[in-house]
Enzyme design. Sequence first.
Site, PDB file in Angstrom:
ATOM      1  N   SER A   8       0.847  -1.194   0.000  1.00 24.45           N
ATOM      2  CA  SER A   8       0.000   0.000   0.000  1.00 24.45           C
ATOM      3  C   SER A   8       0.877   1.237   0.000  1.00 24.45           C
ATOM      4  O   SER A   8       1.650   1.469   0.939  1.00 24.45           O
ATOM      5  CB  SER A   8      -0.891   0.015   1.247  1.00 24.45           C
ATOM      6  OG  SER A   8      -1.384   1.334   1.443  1.00 24.45           O
ATOM      7  N   HIS A  33      -1.182  -1.413  -4.290  1.00 27.01           N
ATOM      8  CA  HIS A  33      -2.449  -1.089  -3.622  1.00 27.01           C
ATOM      9  C   HIS A  33      -2.532   0.420  -3.361  1.00 27.01           C
ATOM     10  O   HIS A  33      -1.633   0.993  -2.750  1.00 27.01           O
ATOM     11  CB  HIS A  33      -2.504  -1.866  -2.299  1.00 27.01           C
ATOM     12  CG  HIS A  33      -3.782  -1.760  -1.542  1.00 27.01           C
ATOM     13  ND1 HIS A  33      -4.882  -2.554  -1.813  1.00 27.01           N
ATOM     14  CD2 HIS A  33      -4.150  -0.974  -0.509  1.00 27.01           C
ATOM     15  CE1 HIS A  33      -5.864  -2.266  -0.975  1.00 27.01           C
ATOM     16  NE2 HIS A  33      -5.444  -1.299  -0.162  1.00 27.01           N
ATOM     17  N   ASP A  35      -4.837   3.364  -1.636  1.00 26.27           N
ATOM     18  CA  ASP A  35      -5.921   3.624  -0.690  1.00 26.27           C
ATOM     19  C   ASP A  35      -6.522   4.993  -0.921  1.00 26.27           C
ATOM     20  O   ASP A  35      -5.873   6.013  -0.715  1.00 26.27           O
ATOM     21  CB  ASP A  35      -5.378   3.530   0.744  1.00 26.27           C
ATOM     22  CG  ASP A  35      -5.098   2.097   1.142  1.00 26.27           C
ATOM     23  OD1 ASP A  35      -6.024   1.279   1.049  1.00 26.27           O
ATOM     24  OD2 ASP A  35      -3.949   1.799   1.512  1.00 26.27           O
ATOM     25  N   MET A  37      -9.308   7.693   0.156  1.00 27.34           N
ATOM     26  CA  MET A  37     -10.152   8.058   1.302  1.00 27.34           C
ATOM     27  C   MET A  37     -10.733   9.447   1.094  1.00 27.34           C
ATOM     28  O   MET A  37     -10.062  10.331   0.556  1.00 27.34           O
ATOM     29  CB  MET A  37      -9.330   8.040   2.590  1.00 27.34           C
ATOM     30  CG  MET A  37      -8.598   6.724   2.827  1.00 27.34           C
ATOM     31  SD  MET A  37      -7.796   6.698   4.428  1.00 27.34           S
ATOM     32  CE  MET A  37      -6.863   5.161   4.305  1.00 27.34           C
ATOM     33  N   HIS A  66      -8.432   0.715  -3.782  1.00 25.22           N
ATOM     34  CA  HIS A  66      -9.335   0.425  -2.660  1.00 25.22           C
ATOM     35  C   HIS A  66     -10.077   1.715  -2.321  1.00 25.22           C
ATOM     36  O   HIS A  66      -9.490   2.645  -1.771  1.00 25.22           O
ATOM     37  CB  HIS A  66      -8.479  -0.072  -1.476  1.00 25.22           C
ATOM     38  CG  HIS A  66      -9.233  -0.334  -0.216  1.00 25.22           C
ATOM     39  ND1 HIS A  66      -8.599  -0.516   1.000  1.00 25.22           N
ATOM     40  CD2 HIS A  66     -10.569  -0.462   0.035  1.00 25.22           C
ATOM     41  CE1 HIS A  66      -9.497  -0.745   1.938  1.00 25.22           C
ATOM     42  NE2 HIS A  66     -10.700  -0.703   1.382  1.00 25.22           N
ATOM     43  N   MET A  68     -12.332   3.830  -0.282  1.00 25.06           N
ATOM     44  CA  MET A  68     -12.974   4.036   1.024  1.00 25.06           C
ATOM     45  C   MET A  68     -13.678   5.382   0.962  1.00 25.06           C
ATOM     46  O   MET A  68     -13.293   6.352   1.614  1.00 25.06           O
ATOM     47  CB  MET A  68     -11.908   3.995   2.129  1.00 25.06           C
ATOM     48  CG  MET A  68     -11.375   2.587   2.381  1.00 25.06           C
ATOM     49  SD  MET A  68      -9.785   2.579   3.222  1.00 25.06           S
ATOM     50  CE  MET A  68      -8.706   2.851   1.818  1.00 25.06           C
ATOM     51  N   MET A 137     -11.077  -6.326   5.657  1.00 21.78           N
ATOM     52  CA  MET A 137     -10.335  -5.333   6.443  1.00 21.78           C
ATOM     53  C   MET A 137      -9.994  -5.936   7.802  1.00 21.78           C
ATOM     54  O   MET A 137     -10.876  -6.408   8.519  1.00 21.78           O
ATOM     55  CB  MET A 137     -11.173  -4.068   6.671  1.00 21.78           C
ATOM     56  CG  MET A 137     -11.391  -3.160   5.468  1.00 21.78           C
ATOM     57  SD  MET A 137      -9.907  -2.440   4.720  1.00 21.78           S
ATOM     58  CE  MET A 137      -8.989  -1.817   6.115  1.00 21.78           C
ATOM     59  N   ASP A 175      -6.292  -6.774   4.469  1.00 17.16           N
ATOM     60  CA  ASP A 175      -5.741  -5.414   4.473  1.00 17.16           C
ATOM     61  C   ASP A 175      -5.794  -4.813   5.870  1.00 17.16           C
ATOM     62  O   ASP A 175      -6.867  -4.613   6.424  1.00 17.16           O
ATOM     63  CB  ASP A 175      -6.571  -4.567   3.487  1.00 17.16           C
ATOM     64  CG  ASP A 175      -6.039  -3.150   3.308  1.00 17.16           C
ATOM     65  OD1 ASP A 175      -5.007  -2.813   3.909  1.00 17.16           O
ATOM     66  OD2 ASP A 175      -6.677  -2.391   2.553  1.00 17.16           O
ATOM     67  N   GLY A 197       1.266  -1.956   4.132  1.00 18.51           N
ATOM     68  CA  GLY A 197       1.791  -0.594   4.004  1.00 18.51           C
ATOM     69  C   GLY A 197       3.062  -0.453   4.810  1.00 18.51           C
ATOM     70  O   GLY A 197       4.179  -0.464   4.277  1.00 18.51           O
TER      71      GLY A 197
HETATM   72  C1  DX5 Z   1      -6.314   1.243   5.847  1.00 18.22           C
HETATM   73  C2  DX5 Z   1      -5.862   0.925   4.439  1.00 18.22           C
HETATM   74  C3  DX5 Z   1      -4.714  -0.031   4.387  1.00 18.22           C
HETATM   75  C4  DX5 Z   1      -3.495   0.461   5.088  1.00 18.22           C
HETATM   76  C5  DX5 Z   1      -2.502  -0.650   5.243  1.00 18.22           C
HETATM   77  O1  DX5 Z   1      -7.459   1.989   5.829  1.00 18.22           O
HETATM   78  O2  DX5 Z   1      -6.908   0.352   3.690  1.00 18.22           O
HETATM   79  O3  DX5 Z   1      -4.407  -0.389   3.040  1.00 18.22           O
HETATM   80  O4  DX5 Z   1      -2.890   1.539   4.476  1.00 18.22           O
HETATM   81  O5  DX5 Z   1      -1.438  -0.164   5.982  1.00 18.22           O
HETATM   82  P1  DX5 Z   1      -0.755  -0.996   7.151  1.00 18.22           P
HETATM   83  O6  DX5 Z   1      -0.167  -2.198   6.482  1.00 18.22           O
HETATM   84  O7  DX5 Z   1       0.246  -0.063   7.704  1.00 18.22           O
HETATM   85  O8  DX5 Z   1      -1.834  -1.376   8.124  1.00 18.22           O
HETATM   86 ZN    ZN Z   2      -6.393  -0.598   1.606  1.00 13.95          ZN
END
Ligand code: DX5
Ligand code: ZN
Length: 218
Positions: A8, A33, A35, A37, A66, A68, A137, A175, A197
């Site tokens: 990520s 990946h 993310d 948001m 992804h 969100m 998740m 994830d 990530g």
């Molecule tokens: C959280 C994200 C993840 C996150 C993963 O909302 O969807 O993809 O960035 O990061 P780590 O591996 O640090 O939990």
């Molecule tokens: Zn994610």
Amino acid sequence: MSPILAPSILAADFGHLADQIARAERGGAGVVHVDVMDGHFVPNLTVGPPVVKAVRRATALPIDVHLMIESADRYVDAFVDAGASWVSVHVEALAHLQGTVAHLRKRGVRPGVALNPSTPLASLDEILPELDYVLVMSVNPGFGGQSFLGASLDKIRRLRAGIQQRGLTVQIEVDGGVDVGNAPSLVKAGAEILVAGSAVFGRGDPEAGARQLLEACR
Ligand code: DX5
Ligand code: ZN
């Protein structure tokens, strides 16, 4: 079977994004990946289509977006146009999930559905045959670097059993809080795609981070 590693970029150094991705790729990453948001569905803001476009130019790996965000159906085309290869939307954020999944498939990307930790697997019963993957998740979405929620392991096991029972080929992606400690048991439970990530980008050497995660799963 060895998993697909999906680093990520949320945890990457955005000033050197192309280089960070190249390093993760050298370490064995199979997918990138991203993310997304919106500050509404989750209490954080990240990136949009222009960053997906930049990632598209930086690597030949598939890009796993992804979403969100609320009203994801209004934005999926922009992400597909920017170069997304896989797109996941949250079951909690869409009233007409089936329409969005069918639309994604029509656009030629792999459709996935993401579930928050408290969302039951039963919410997938009707849509499951139409999906390429389910994103489980293992933290509450919104931030990188959170600790893995242990209950996700059994959720993945039950999802894997359900997929097998129904004779489907849907993949499971996990994830949140994935690291060398929990990755082997996640793979054993049935996760085929590991998002990470912090474990890849958080320690200054994305190539080593990626390689160590994959080696832990052998
Ligand atoms: C959280 C994200 C993840 C996150 C993963 O909302 O969807 O993809 O960035 O990061 P780590 O591996 O640090 O939990
Ligand atoms: Zn994610």
